[in-house]
Design a protein around this motif. Structure first.
Motif, mmCIF file in Angstrom:
data_model
loop_
_atom_site.group_PDB
_atom_site.id
_atom_site.type_symbol
_atom_site.label_atom_id
_atom_site.label_comp_id
_atom_site.label_asym_id
_atom_site.label_seq_id
_atom_site.Cartn_x
_atom_site.Cartn_y
_atom_site.Cartn_z
ATOM 1 N N ASP A 1 0.849 -1.193 0.000
ATOM 2 C CA ASP A 1 0.000 0.000 0.000
ATOM 3 C C ASP A 1 0.881 1.238 0.000
ATOM 4 O O ASP A 1 1.829 1.346 0.791
ATOM 5 N N LEU A 2 0.550 2.186 -0.869
ATOM 6 C CA LEU A 2 1.221 3.479 -0.882
ATOM 7 C C LEU A 2 0.390 4.464 -0.075
ATOM 8 O O LEU A 2 -0.795 4.666 -0.351
ATOM 9 N N LEU A 3 1.008 5.068 0.949
ATOM 10 C CA LEU A 3 0.315 5.985 1.855
ATOM 11 C C LEU A 3 0.946 7.368 1.763
ATOM 12 O O LEU A 3 2.154 7.496 1.584
ATOM 13 N N ASP A 4 0.105 8.407 1.944
ATOM 14 C CA ASP A 4 0.656 9.766 1.987
ATOM 15 C C ASP A 4 0.990 10.138 3.421
ATOM 16 O O ASP A 4 0.923 9.305 4.335
ATOM 17 N N CYS A 5 1.346 11.399 3.642
ATOM 18 C CA CYS A 5 1.799 11.843 4.962
ATOM 19 C C CYS A 5 0.723 11.711 6.031
ATOM 20 O O CYS A 5 1.024 11.646 7.223
ATOM 21 N N LYS A 6 -0.556 11.677 5.619
ATOM 22 C CA LYS A 6 -1.667 11.520 6.566
ATOM 23 C C LYS A 6 -2.119 10.074 6.663
ATOM 24 O O LYS A 6 -3.174 9.791 7.213
ATOM 25 N N ARG A 7 -1.314 9.159 6.112
ATOM 26 C CA ARG A 7 -1.580 7.719 6.091
ATOM 27 C C ARG A 7 -2.821 7.379 5.264
ATOM 28 O O ARG A 7 -3.442 6.338 5.472
ATOM 29 N N LYS A 8 -3.178 8.248 4.339
ATOM 30 C CA LYS A 8 -4.269 7.960 3.410
ATOM 31 C C LYS A 8 -3.725 7.103 2.276
ATOM 32 O O LYS A 8 -2.690 7.406 1.697
ATOM 33 N N ARG A 9 -4.458 6.037 1.932
ATOM 34 C CA ARG A 9 -3.979 5.135 0.898
ATOM 35 C C ARG A 9 -4.182 5.750 -0.483
ATOM 36 O O ARG A 9 -5.288 6.119 -0.859
ATOM 37 N N LEU A 10 -3.090 5.823 -1.243
ATOM 38 C CA LEU A 10 -3.131 6.385 -2.589
ATOM 39 C C LEU A 10 -3.221 5.309 -3.658
ATOM 40 O O LEU A 10 -3.622 5.595 -4.795
ATOM 41 N N GLY A 11 -2.839 4.113 -3.347
ATOM 42 C CA GLY A 11 -2.868 3.027 -4.313
ATOM 43 C C GLY A 11 -2.291 1.777 -3.708
ATOM 44 O O GLY A 11 -1.704 1.802 -2.614
ATOM 45 N N CYS A 12 -2.461 0.647 -4.382
ATOM 46 C CA CYS A 12 -1.925 -0.606 -3.866
ATOM 47 C C CYS A 12 -1.640 -1.561 -5.019
ATOM 48 O O CYS A 12 -2.138 -1.378 -6.146
ATOM 49 N N LEU A 13 -0.843 -2.553 -4.740
ATOM 50 C CA LEU A 13 -0.613 -3.635 -5.691
ATOM 51 C C LEU A 13 -0.558 -4.931 -4.904
ATOM 52 O O LEU A 13 -0.171 -4.955 -3.735
ATOM 53 N N LYS A 14 -0.964 -6.021 -5.568
ATOM 54 C CA LYS A 14 -1.040 -7.328 -4.909
ATOM 55 C C LYS A 14 -0.369 -8.381 -5.779
ATOM 56 O O LYS A 14 -0.387 -8.290 -7.007
ATOM 57 N N MET A 15 0.218 -9.381 -5.127
ATOM 58 C CA MET A 15 0.786 -10.523 -5.839
ATOM 59 C C MET A 15 0.807 -11.725 -4.909
ATOM 60 O O MET A 15 0.746 -11.577 -3.673
ATOM 61 N N ASN A 16 0.899 -12.900 -5.469
ATOM 62 C CA ASN A 16 0.844 -14.127 -4.694
ATOM 63 C C ASN A 16 2.183 -14.414 -4.005
ATOM 64 O O ASN A 16 3.246 -14.223 -4.603
ATOM 65 N N VAL A 17 2.102 -14.887 -2.764
ATOM 66 C CA VAL A 17 3.303 -15.278 -2.037
ATOM 67 C C VAL A 17 4.020 -16.398 -2.783
ATOM 68 O O VAL A 17 5.259 -16.409 -2.898
ATOM 69 N N HIS A 18 3.252 -17.346 -3.307
ATOM 70 C CA HIS A 18 3.852 -18.495 -3.978
ATOM 71 C C HIS A 18 4.704 -18.064 -5.165
ATOM 72 O O HIS A 18 5.788 -18.615 -5.412
ATOM 73 N N ALA A 19 4.229 -17.061 -5.919
ATOM 74 C CA ALA A 19 4.986 -16.588 -7.082
ATOM 75 C C ALA A 19 6.306 -15.970 -6.659
ATOM 76 O O ALA A 19 7.346 -16.176 -7.315
ATOM 77 N N ILE A 20 6.308 -15.214 -5.563
ATOM 78 C CA ILE A 20 7.554 -14.588 -5.081
ATOM 79 C C ILE A 20 8.506 -15.652 -4.550
ATOM 80 O O ILE A 20 9.726 -15.556 -4.722
ATOM 81 N N ALA A 21 7.945 -16.687 -3.884
ATOM 82 C CA ALA A 21 8.791 -17.765 -3.375
ATOM 83 C C ALA A 21 9.450 -18.530 -4.508
ATOM 84 O O ALA A 21 10.582 -19.012 -4.382
ATOM 85 N N ALA A 22 8.748 -18.635 -5.647
ATOM 86 C CA ALA A 22 9.307 -19.354 -6.794
ATOM 87 C C ALA A 22 10.343 -18.531 -7.528
ATOM 88 O O ALA A 22 11.342 -19.073 -8.021
ATOM 89 N N GLU A 23 10.124 -17.215 -7.604
ATOM 90 C CA GLU A 23 11.060 -16.354 -8.326
ATOM 91 C C GLU A 23 10.962 -14.928 -7.798
ATOM 92 O O GLU A 23 9.861 -14.404 -7.612
ATOM 93 N N GLU A 24 12.096 -14.323 -7.572
ATOM 94 C CA GLU A 24 12.148 -12.951 -7.080
ATOM 95 C C GLU A 24 11.349 -12.023 -7.994
ATOM 96 O O GLU A 24 11.436 -12.116 -9.218
#
Length: 578
Positions: A523-546
């Motif tokens: 999650d990308l947050l601004d100075c007031k901790r308001k969420r500006l955007g996010c991205l998601k990915m699977n743990v399994h994919a990261i474990a298989a390849e950086e």
């Protein structure tokens, strides 16, 4: 944790070597961020530190200015945020100076690590006559003394064949320093005990967050080598300590029942570096046996770190009472081998003061713990997770390397990145948040920017295009290209870049549900901790390849990219049963 530890000033349940704790007492002179044996060492006495103290005396006026800036920019906002909502905005600085007393170094050692890094361990005492006057709701509260003791570590790495013969500088504390603060002011702190506690906790928290491992001040002195400032600031852990809290014995009774029977409802808080863990609570038992929520994996960055054990009596309607502690237990005194081994940790508590002025530390029972050691390996285990690693709360660590943010909104800095992992059926709170972003260092003007400025000045002086070409030696086409350039656009692009140079780490379980359903969220947050955007990915994919960035954030922050990468390291049994 809300465990009611108070401000802690003056309390010393310092650990002493005990025959029931495994391992010989290590030579305190052989300090360093050990990854093996040291190649050599040199030790200096107090008297041999005069040259170092002289340098600090010369630098002290500059340090005073830095201190003032840090208090106003970081410390006071943190104090204000820690206050109850009704009191926020009421604390202001009326007077601020670090004073004339300078730090004193009391001896140091120099060791060469097996990775060729040079490590200086400096014993530092800061007995500062501060002059800080805060005004809280028109009531002055002053800070007149600041006593600070600890071991400051300076690491020179990696080695280089060119002067200054090392490529980077790291400065940090292996363990949180001891801190005592003396207050003064109208009505004293008797009217402001909460403010005193908030100031104390905020100061030690700020020091810990900025300079206690894994955090450090780091400077990259060689842009040509393979070690970046991010790797200097956030080096890889040396391993993972798995700690099992088994039981307590003869704990102090803090509660009274109607029948007159005394007891406690104990739980244990364990601190190492910036990590804190709390056990489950056992009701009404001075010899508790912990059977659930009693195991933790602690990421270790330096084998000279110490572990603090604190035992509290949980109360429903009042602050929890601390009933025992073992502070500064050397990590090396716990078993760091491939199999579990038991250890007894003796506890102490501060006795109540009587008319004779007691209040000394007295015995408060003991804890029984088991520990074992795991190394970290970036290569996935070919034969699967070992049984030893599987019998614990984590089997791998997720690392999010955050370099810089491009296309950041013109307002909203500093920005923060929150790393979290969600998975149905997996216990624990898997999240970490970065420190705030900073603007990139101001780069010297490029050749193109300098030429554009020369051309602009000549045109303003009513020189013709032909004359500009003749004076600068450029072609007419080059002059036209420079004239079409937009310096404002270049400045905006630089302003929309923010730097992190941080690594966030999360220990994770490798269960069936984590493999199939585990989801990593940035999650990308601004100075007031308001969420500006996010991205998601699977743990399994990261474990298989950086996963290599840049990563695109969606939502309202379209066009914003995070330069970085996501990777994992796996827990591996220690090579030796040390």
């Amino acid at each position: 944790e809300g465990h009611g530890a108070g401000d802690g000033a003056g309390r010393t349940g310092r650990f002493e070597p005990h025959p029931t704790v495994n391992g010989a007492v290590p030579d305190a002179r052989a300090r360093g961020r050990s990854r093996g044996s040291t190649a050599g060492s040199v030790h200096a006495s107090d008297a041999e530190c005069d040259w170092l103290n002289a340098i600090v005396s010369i630098l002290w006026p500059r340090i005073d200015e830095y201190f003032k800036d840090a208090v106003e920019r970081s410390i006071l906002p943190a104090v204000d945020e820690a206050l109850p909502r009704a009191l926020r905005g009421c604390v202001h600085v009326e007077r601020l100076s670090i004073g004339a007393s300078k730090p004193q170094f009391r001896g140091f050692s120099v060791v060469e690590r097996d990775d060729d890094a040079i490590v200086l361990n400096l014993q530092i005492d800061v007995l500062s006559d501060l002059d800080i006057m805060l005004v809280a709701m028109k009531v002055p509260v002053g800070v007149r003394a600041f006593n600070f003791h600890g071991t400051l570590v300076v690491v020179l790495r990696p080695p280089s064949a060119k002067p200054p013969f090392f490529g980077g500088l790291e400065v940090y504390f292996v363990n949180p320093p001891e801190l005592e603060i003396s207050f003064t002011g109208a009505a004293g702190v008797a009217d402001w005990p909460m403010l005193r506690s908030v100031i104390h906790e905020t100061l030690i928290g700020a020091i810990t967050k900025a300079m206690v491992v894994p955090a450090r001040i780091a400077v990259d002195l060689n842009d040509e080598d393979a070690v970046t400032v991010t790797e200097l600031k956030f080096p890889d852990p040396v391993g993972v300590l798995r700690l099992v809290l088994k039981s307590g014995h003869d704990l102090y009774a803090s509660d009274f029942s109607i029948s007159g029977r005394r007891s406690s409802d104990p739980y244990v808080v364990v601190d190492i570096g910036q990590q804190r863990w709390r056990s489950s609570t056992v009701q009404a038992n001075l010899n508790p046996v912990f059977t659930h929520d009693n195991i933790v994996d602690l990421v270790v960055f330096d084998l000279d770190q110490v572990v603090d054990f604190r035992v509290f009596d949980q109360d429903r309607f009042s602050k929890d009472d601390q009933i025992g502690e073992a502070l500064h237990v050397p990590l090396r005194h716990l078993h760091l081998g491939r199999s579990f081994r038991e250890a007894q940790v003796p506890l102490a508590r501060q006795a109540a003061k009587d008319g004779s002025g007691d209040g000394e530390m007295v015995s408060a029972g003991a804890l029984c713990v088991c520990t074992r050691w795991f190394e970290l390996d970036q290569e996935a285990p070919v034969k699967g997770i070992s049984q030893a690693a599987a019998e614990g709360p984590s089997q791998l660590t997720l690392a999010a390397r955050l370099e810089e943010l491009t296309g950041a909104p013109p307002s909203g800095a500093p920005f923060f990145v929150r790393l979290s992992v969600s998975c149905r059926g997996a216990g624990g709170d898997f999240r970490a948040t970065s420190s705030g972003s900073t603007p990139p260092p101001r780069a010297p003007p490029s050749t193109q920017q300098q030429l554009r400025k020369v051309c602009a000045n000549l045109v303003q002086q009513r020189w013709s295009a032909g004359d500009v070409e003749r004076i600068t030696g450029m072609t007419a086409e080059h002059v036209r290209d420079l004239a079409r350039g937009d310096p404002a656009s270049e400045m905006l692009a630089q302003a929309r870049t923010q730097c992190f140079h941080q690594i966030l780490r999360l220990p994770l379980p490798w269960t069936q549900s984590m493999m199939t359903e585990g989801l990593v969220t940035l999650d990308l947050l601004d100075c007031k901790r308001k969420r500006l955007g996010c991205l998601k990915m699977n743990v399994h994919a990261i474990a298989a390849e950086e996963a290599l960035g840049p990563f695109d954030f969606g939502g309202s922050s379209g066009g914003v990219q995070l330069v970085g990468r996501l990777s994992v390291s796996w827990l591996k049994e220690a090579a030796l049963d040390g």
